[in-house]
Design an enzyme around this catalytic site. Structure first.
Site, PDB file in Angstrom:
ATOM      1  N   GLU A  83      -1.248  -1.574  -4.699  1.00 15.76           N
ATOM      2  CA  GLU A  83      -2.540  -0.906  -4.858  1.00 15.76           C
ATOM      3  C   GLU A  83      -2.373   0.327  -5.736  1.00 15.76           C
ATOM      4  OE1 GLU A  83      -6.352  -0.264  -2.178  1.00 15.76           O
ATOM      5  OE2 GLU A  83      -4.619   0.804  -1.378  1.00 15.76           O
ATOM      6  N   ASP A 100      -2.388   1.023   7.156  1.00 17.67           N
ATOM      7  CA  ASP A 100      -1.597   0.855   5.930  1.00 17.67           C
ATOM      8  C   ASP A 100      -1.123  -0.595   5.775  1.00 17.67           C
ATOM      9  OD1 ASP A 100      -1.132   3.945   5.249  1.00 17.67           O
ATOM     10  OD2 ASP A 100      -0.812   3.623   7.389  1.00 17.67           O
ATOM     11  N   ASP A 140       0.882  -1.165   0.000  1.00 20.81           N
ATOM     12  CA  ASP A 140       0.000   0.000   0.000  1.00 20.81           C
ATOM     13  C   ASP A 140       0.922   1.218   0.000  1.00 20.81           C
ATOM     14  OD1 ASP A 140      -2.232   1.706   0.251  1.00 20.81           O
ATOM     15  OD2 ASP A 140      -2.072   1.677   2.435  1.00 20.81           O
TER      16      ASP A 140
END
Length: 180
Positions: free
Chosen positions: A80, A153, A20
């Site tokens: 992502e 996160d 992420d």
């Protein structure tokens, strides 16, 4: 590193490093997947300091991702994609950190796959518009964790790794991806 259940490694398990991206905080999660079963191998965050030169922050992210790749030797990296609506300055910095994540995987010779937030939510919770709490609960359940993974996160990175494992590398399941 949590070093949680590594029972699947060495048994033809697919190991996925989920990322992420962010330039202040980059979340990471490492999962092993085999026969519809997940083991959480590691998760956490890479933090950079706001007072550091931006290039040094990106270098720290790269260096720590290289250590994770060397440690866990994943079969794939899943990153992502960005979603932003207002702050373009933050988005540009985050995009650069994302580029570092993609490059780190590619430099290691790994396939790098990208997933939108909606794809991640759909793969993890079965609903593409699930809220953060629903996704985190499903990550906890799928990985058989005692508590929700923290910080957010890291939980998001684990969700990205789960999304990739669920995709089965099928081209039809991937909107984009597969840098080699």
């Amino acid at each position: 590193m949590i070093g949680a259940a590594v029972s699947l490694t060495g048994n033809n398990a697919q190991i996925v490093l989920g990322i992420d991206p962010g330039y202040a905080i980059t979340g990471y999660g490492v999962v092993a997947y085999r026969d519809n079963h997940f083991d959480c191998l590691d998760f956490g965050v890479i933090r950079t300091r706001a007072q550091d030169v931006f290039s040094a922050r990106l270098l720290k992210i790269n260096n720590q991702l290289e250590v994770l790749i060397a440690t866990w030797q994943p079969d794939a990296v899943a990153v992502e994609e960005l979603f932003f609506s207002r702050n373009t300055t933050t988005a540009i910095g985050t995009a650069q950190a994302r580029g570092v994540a993609v490059l780190s995987g590619a430099r290691a010779g790994l396939p790098v796959f990208e997933y939108t937030p909606m794809q991640v939510k759909l793969a993890v919770s079965g609903y593409g518009k699930a809220d953060k709490q629903q996704v985190q609960q499903m990550v906890r359940i799928l990985l058989n964790l005692q508590a929700l993974p923290k910080p957010d996160d890291a939980a998001d990175a684990l969700a990205v790794a789960i999304c990739h494992a669920h995709s089965g590398n099928r081209a039809s399941a991937l909107a984009r991806g597969g840098y080699q």
